[in-house]
Design a protein around this motif. Structure first.
Motif, PDB file in Angstrom:
ATOM      1  N   ALA B  44       0.829  -1.208   0.000  1.00 22.11           N
ATOM      2  CA  ALA B  44       0.000   0.000   0.000  1.00 22.11           C
ATOM      3  C   ALA B  44       0.861   1.256   0.000  1.00 22.11           C
ATOM      4  CB  ALA B  44      -0.929  -0.003   1.219  1.00 22.11           C
ATOM      5  N   VAL B  45       1.951   1.182   0.748  1.00 23.01           N
ATOM      6  CA  VAL B  45       2.859   2.330   0.837  1.00 23.01           C
ATOM      7  C   VAL B  45       3.484   2.628  -0.526  1.00 23.01           C
ATOM      8  CG1 VAL B  45       5.101   2.995   1.778  1.00 23.01           C
ATOM      9  CG2 VAL B  45       3.361   2.098   3.276  1.00 23.01           C
ATOM     10  N   GLU B  50       3.864   4.107  -7.185  1.00 23.20           N
ATOM     11  CA  GLU B  50       3.848   3.086  -8.252  1.00 23.20           C
ATOM     12  C   GLU B  50       2.782   3.359  -9.295  1.00 23.20           C
ATOM     13  OE1 GLU B  50       5.682  -1.088  -6.554  1.00 23.20           O
ATOM     14  OE2 GLU B  50       3.515  -0.797  -6.531  1.00 23.20           O
ATOM     15  N   THR B  51       1.697   4.060  -8.901  1.00 23.34           N
ATOM     16  CA  THR B  51       0.636   4.303  -9.886  1.00 23.34           C
ATOM     17  C   THR B  51       1.120   5.163 -11.052  1.00 23.34           C
ATOM     18  OG1 THR B  51      -0.131   6.119  -8.509  1.00 23.34           O
ATOM     19  CG2 THR B  51      -1.375   4.065  -8.384  1.00 23.34           C
ATOM     20  N   VAL B  52       2.184   5.912 -10.829  1.00 25.61           N
ATOM     21  CA  VAL B  52       2.723   6.656 -11.969  1.00 25.61           C
ATOM     22  C   VAL B  52       3.819   5.857 -12.669  1.00 25.61           C
ATOM     23  CG1 VAL B  52       2.147   8.944 -11.069  1.00 25.61           C
ATOM     24  CG2 VAL B  52       4.356   7.952 -10.506  1.00 25.61           C
ATOM     25  N   GLY B  53       3.979   4.621 -12.268  1.00 25.38           N
ATOM     26  CA  GLY B  53       4.922   3.742 -12.964  1.00 25.38           C
ATOM     27  C   GLY B  53       6.355   3.931 -12.519  1.00 25.38           C
ATOM     28  N   ALA B  54       6.544   4.543 -11.345  1.00 24.85           N
ATOM     29  CA  ALA B  54       7.910   4.798 -10.882  1.00 24.85           C
ATOM     30  C   ALA B  54       8.055   4.353  -9.437  1.00 24.85           C
ATOM     31  CB  ALA B  54       8.226   6.283 -10.994  1.00 24.85           C
ATOM     32  N   VAL B 221      11.407   8.120 -11.594  1.00 32.38           N
ATOM     33  CA  VAL B 221      12.573   7.228 -11.664  1.00 32.38           C
ATOM     34  C   VAL B 221      12.183   5.805 -11.272  1.00 32.38           C
ATOM     35  CG1 VAL B 221      14.964   6.878 -10.905  1.00 32.38           C
ATOM     36  CG2 VAL B 221      14.007   9.184 -10.992  1.00 32.38           C
ATOM     37  N   LYS B 222      12.528   4.896 -12.131  1.00 34.97           N
ATOM     38  CA  LYS B 222      12.300   3.476 -11.840  1.00 34.97           C
ATOM     39  C   LYS B 222      13.593   2.931 -11.214  1.00 34.97           C
ATOM     40  CE  LYS B 222       9.422  -0.021 -13.004  1.00 34.97           C
ATOM     41  NZ  LYS B 222       8.309  -0.045 -12.091  1.00 34.97           N
ATOM     42  N   VAL B 223      13.438   2.283 -10.038  1.00 32.78           N
ATOM     43  CA  VAL B 223      14.631   1.861  -9.288  1.00 32.78           C
ATOM     44  C   VAL B 223      14.515   0.383  -8.925  1.00 32.78           C
ATOM     45  CG1 VAL B 223      16.002   2.302  -7.194  1.00 32.78           C
ATOM     46  CG2 VAL B 223      14.772   4.183  -8.276  1.00 32.78           C
ATOM     47  N   ASP B 224      15.642  -0.281  -8.974  1.00 31.67           N
ATOM     48  CA  ASP B 224      15.697  -1.642  -8.433  1.00 31.67           C
ATOM     49  C   ASP B 224      15.414  -1.506  -6.933  1.00 31.67           C
ATOM     50  OD1 ASP B 224      16.328  -4.039  -7.368  1.00 31.67           O
ATOM     51  OD2 ASP B 224      18.314  -4.215  -8.276  1.00 31.67           O
ATOM     52  N   ARG B 225      14.309  -2.153  -6.462  1.00 31.09           N
ATOM     53  CA  ARG B 225      13.839  -1.855  -5.101  1.00 31.09           C
ATOM     54  C   ARG B 225      14.852  -2.238  -4.024  1.00 31.09           C
ATOM     55  NH1 ARG B 225       9.823  -4.048  -3.071  1.00 31.09           N
ATOM     56  NH2 ARG B 225       9.481  -2.354  -1.608  1.00 31.09           N
ATOM     57  N   GLN B 226      15.734  -3.136  -4.379  1.00 27.60           N
ATOM     58  CA  GLN B 226      16.774  -3.503  -3.395  1.00 27.60           C
ATOM     59  C   GLN B 226      17.714  -2.331  -3.115  1.00 27.60           C
ATOM     60  OE1 GLN B 226      18.576  -7.088  -4.989  1.00 27.60           O
ATOM     61  NE2 GLN B 226      17.436  -8.291  -3.483  1.00 27.60           N
ATOM     62  N   HIS B 227      17.808  -1.425  -4.091  1.00 26.73           N
ATOM     63  CA  HIS B 227      18.725  -0.280  -3.944  1.00 26.73           C
ATOM     64  C   HIS B 227      17.979   1.007  -3.656  1.00 26.73           C
ATOM     65  CE1 HIS B 227      21.126  -3.143  -6.402  1.00 26.73           C
ATOM     66  NE2 HIS B 227      22.078  -2.724  -5.595  1.00 26.73           N
ATOM     67  N   GLU B 248       8.334   5.175  -1.573  1.00 24.73           N
ATOM     68  CA  GLU B 248       7.603   4.471  -0.524  1.00 24.73           C
ATOM     69  C   GLU B 248       8.172   4.797   0.848  1.00 24.73           C
ATOM     70  OE1 GLU B 248       8.806   0.148   0.120  1.00 24.73           O
ATOM     71  OE2 GLU B 248       9.122   0.418  -2.025  1.00 24.73           O
ATOM     72  N   LEU B 249       9.448   5.181   0.877  1.00 28.08           N
ATOM     73  CA  LEU B 249      10.072   5.508   2.164  1.00 28.08           C
ATOM     74  C   LEU B 249       9.431   6.762   2.755  1.00 28.08           C
ATOM     75  CD1 LEU B 249      13.798   4.888   1.146  1.00 28.08           C
ATOM     76  CD2 LEU B 249      12.200   3.301   2.203  1.00 28.08           C
TER      77      LEU B 249
END
Lengths: 223, 414
Positions: B44-45, B50-54, B221-227, B248-249
């Motif tokens: 949810a966070v 994410e709804t804007v694809g980033a 910006v699309k980011v690898d979530r691990q980073h 999300e942070l």
């Protein structure tokens, strides 16, 4: 095949500072009824424990049906007990969660032929007069009936030797006499050797051989 | 080892069996349920961004223009320096950067929020999924797409035209406002180049920034979530105090007023419950074995090797553990099914959804209610299940590992 069921040579046993068995020499012929008598603390129960391998002798040799127990592992000793010895205790020692039939079957769980074991267990329970109580739990049986189940359990594995520790001690005189009679009959039918530890001199009087113990020693052994 | 014996034994000590099964079940249930709810909250966070694809929205705080007239940049959308954009794109973990231009058109008789986007997953590529009428935009298009609420209010239709800052654009499509989320929400969407030209030509933009027709004031910006955490930190460092980096942070901060369970917190709570359950199982096993010392000695006397006696105790505990784990998982599955979803209301920061609050009709309810389905976390369920079984077996093994030194002492006359 040997004619001696149990042989003890110079057996000693100590619990801490207490020397319970002090060099026991004993030979029990196969197929006989032997009574071990003596006061409390004379060492007769310990003698039974050492004979069965439940307690290891500190010194000397114990031969059971010709097999020397010294050096046997716990697992090997358990197997020898299962194949050679049947136990009957004063306080029955049935498993309270199991039915009479399942209690009798307990020693046979390692045998391959479950159907044959079950047939023998049912037959034994019928022979001791409990054919109608196969599925009763110990709590649903009287003391005498529980001891009958214990006798059937002791005999289910075709033992050569039956060891009984005060088998009538928890029963009234009449029931005790019945149970003793049954024990003697069943032992004879099964061709086993019966060794009973008892305080009861009447029982000892019926034995083929009477062994009196005192202070860790055998005073005499009469055939 | 006898299953029949074990089942009889467990049935005979029904109360103890039931309590042991329940304690394992509650432990497994809490671990699985807390993790499931926490995972849903975590999703949810992420949802608003994410709804804007980033995974990260980058802006820079600027100034208020001298006059609120024509095309203006909202103050959280100052010109992003080209070298900062290039540096962000090079950060390890950054998958893609979509540039955008976000601006308001303010006139005496109307207001519109305008967003120009480059091509890409978070840019023009995000429109086909939200389109309810018309066609998506191409990079070189001179057309626009309208938000459905805005189009309905101003009676715009696909095939019609709209005037934006003196330039007429054909309306190519209409997007579903409800599915667009509220982050960087606009009334008018257009290709980046068209928006850049409008901004570069706007006096109230130029009054504040030397904006050229290749610049941007918004990055998706699309980011690898691990980073993600690392990328956010480095981006903040690159932009300085005026940087606005939303992810999300930062959404977690927005959720601080509601019951929020992070996955870590859920696991900690579950672990605490698990430790108590393990202690209980250990105690129950200890007292069961102590109660049954005589019974176990009987088994030895009638010829059961100690290893088989031990296996019997292990089998009984194993059955209890399986029943407990099974019951816990079934209860968790039922509760997850009954809960179905979690709803979280997040009030988005104004920066992420800036509207001119001095124009009443332009104000936007920035509260976004995010509904996320709860699903059974199979990985946690498997870990909790194996943990429950391991605890039960380990406790039985620990207690039954050594044969009694003198079984005869338990059997002789009392």
């Amino acid at each position: 095949m040997t004619d001696t069921a149990i042989q003890l040579q110079g057996v000693t046993k100590r619990y801490g500072e207490l020397q319970v068995l002090k060099g026991i020499d004993l030979s029990v012929p196969a197929g006989r009824f032997v009574a071990v008598i003596g006061k409390s603390g004379s060492g007769k129960s310990t003698l039974l424990a050492v004979m069965s391998g439940l307690e290891k002798a500190d010194g000397g040799d114990v031969l059971l049906a010709g097999e020397n127990l010294s050096g046997h592992s716990e697992a090997r000793m358990a197997e020898l007990r299962r194949r050679t010895i049947g136990f009957v205790f004063q306080s029955f020692n049935l498993i309270p969660s199991l039915s009479a039939l399942d209690n009798v079957l307990l020693p046979t769980f390692f045998d391959g032929d479950a159907a044959a074991s079950r047939a023998r267990a049912v037959s034994l329970l019928e022979q001791v007069g409990l054919g109608g109580r196969l599925h009763h739990r110990p709590s649903q049986l009287s003391g005498g009936e529980q001891q009958r189940v214990a006798i059937a359990r002791a005999l289910v594995g075709h033992p050569k030797i039956l060891l009984a520790d005060e088998p009538t001690g928890n029963l009234d005189a009449e029931t005790g006499a019945d149970v003793l009679g049954l024990l003697l009959d069943m032992t004879r039918i099964n061709g086993a050797t019966l060794l009973i530890v008892t305080h009861d001199l009447d029982i000892a009087a019926r034995a083929d051989m009477k062994i009196e113990m005192k202070d860790g020693r055998i005073l005499n052994g009469h055939a | 080892m006898s299953l029949r014996y074990a089942l009889h034994e467990l049935d005979y000590r029904r109360g103890r069996s039931l309590v042991t099964v329940l304690s394992i079940a509650v432990s497994v249930l809490s671990a699985v349920l807390l993790t499931a709810v926490a995972a849903s909250y975590a999703r949810a966070v992420r949802a608003p961004v994410e709804t804007v694809g980033a995974d990260m929205v980058v802006q820079l705080t600027g100034d208020i223009p001298p006059e609120l007239k024509g095309i203006v940049f909202p103050h959280p959308n100052a010109l992003l320096p080209a070298n900062a954009i290039a540096a962000i794109a090079q950060l390890p973990g950054v998958i893609s950067v979509t540039r955008g231009v976000y601006m308001w058109e303010l006139a005496s008789d109307h207001y519109a929020a305008i967003l120009g986007l480059a091509d890409g997953e978070a840019g023009l590529g995000s429109f086909p999924a939200r389109l309810i009428d018309g066609r998506p935009l191409r990079t070189d298009d001179r057309a626009v797409i309208l938000d459905s609420d805005f189009a309905a209010k101003s009676a715009f239709k696909v095939g019609g035209e709209i005037d934006v800052a003196g330039t007429t654009f054909p309306v190519a499509g209409i997007v579903d406002a409800a599915r667009g989320g509220k982050v960087a929400r606009a009334d008018v969407y257009m290709p980046l180049a068209a928006a850049q030209r409008l901004a570069a030509a706007a006096p109230m933009v130029q009054a504040l920034y030397p904006f050229r027709d290749s610049d941007a004031n918004l990055l998706l910006v699309k980011v690898d979530r691990q980073h993600l955490e690392e990328v956010v930190d480095k981006t903040v460092a690159l932009l300085g105090k005026k940087g606005i980096v939303s992810s999300e942070l930062s959404m977690r901060d927005a959720l601080s007023g509601v019951l929020f369970l992070s996955q870590r917190m859920g696991l900690i709570v579950a672990l605490v419950i698990g430790v108590f359950a393990a202690a209980f199982v250990l105690r129950a096993t200890a007292s069961a074995v102590a109660e049954r010392r005589r019974e176990l000695a009987v088994l030895q006397a009638i010829g059961w090797p100690w290893r088989c006696v031990r296996r019997q105790v292990l089998l009984e505990n194993g059955l209890l553990a399986l029943a407990g784990v099974g019951a816990g998982l079934v209860m968790a599955a039922i509760l997850v099914g009954l809960l179905g979803e979690v709803s979280v209301s997040v009030e988005l920061p104004w920066d992420l959804s800036s509207t001119p609050h001095f124009i009443p009709e332009a104000t936007l309810d920035r509260t976004q209610t995010i509904t996320v389905p709860i699903s059974l976390p199979w990985e946690t369920a498997a870990i909790a299940g194996l943990g429950g079984i391991a605890v039960a077996l380990a406790s039985a093994f620990a207690l039954a590992r050594s044969a009694p030194a003198h079984p005869w002492s338990l059997l002789r006359n009392e």
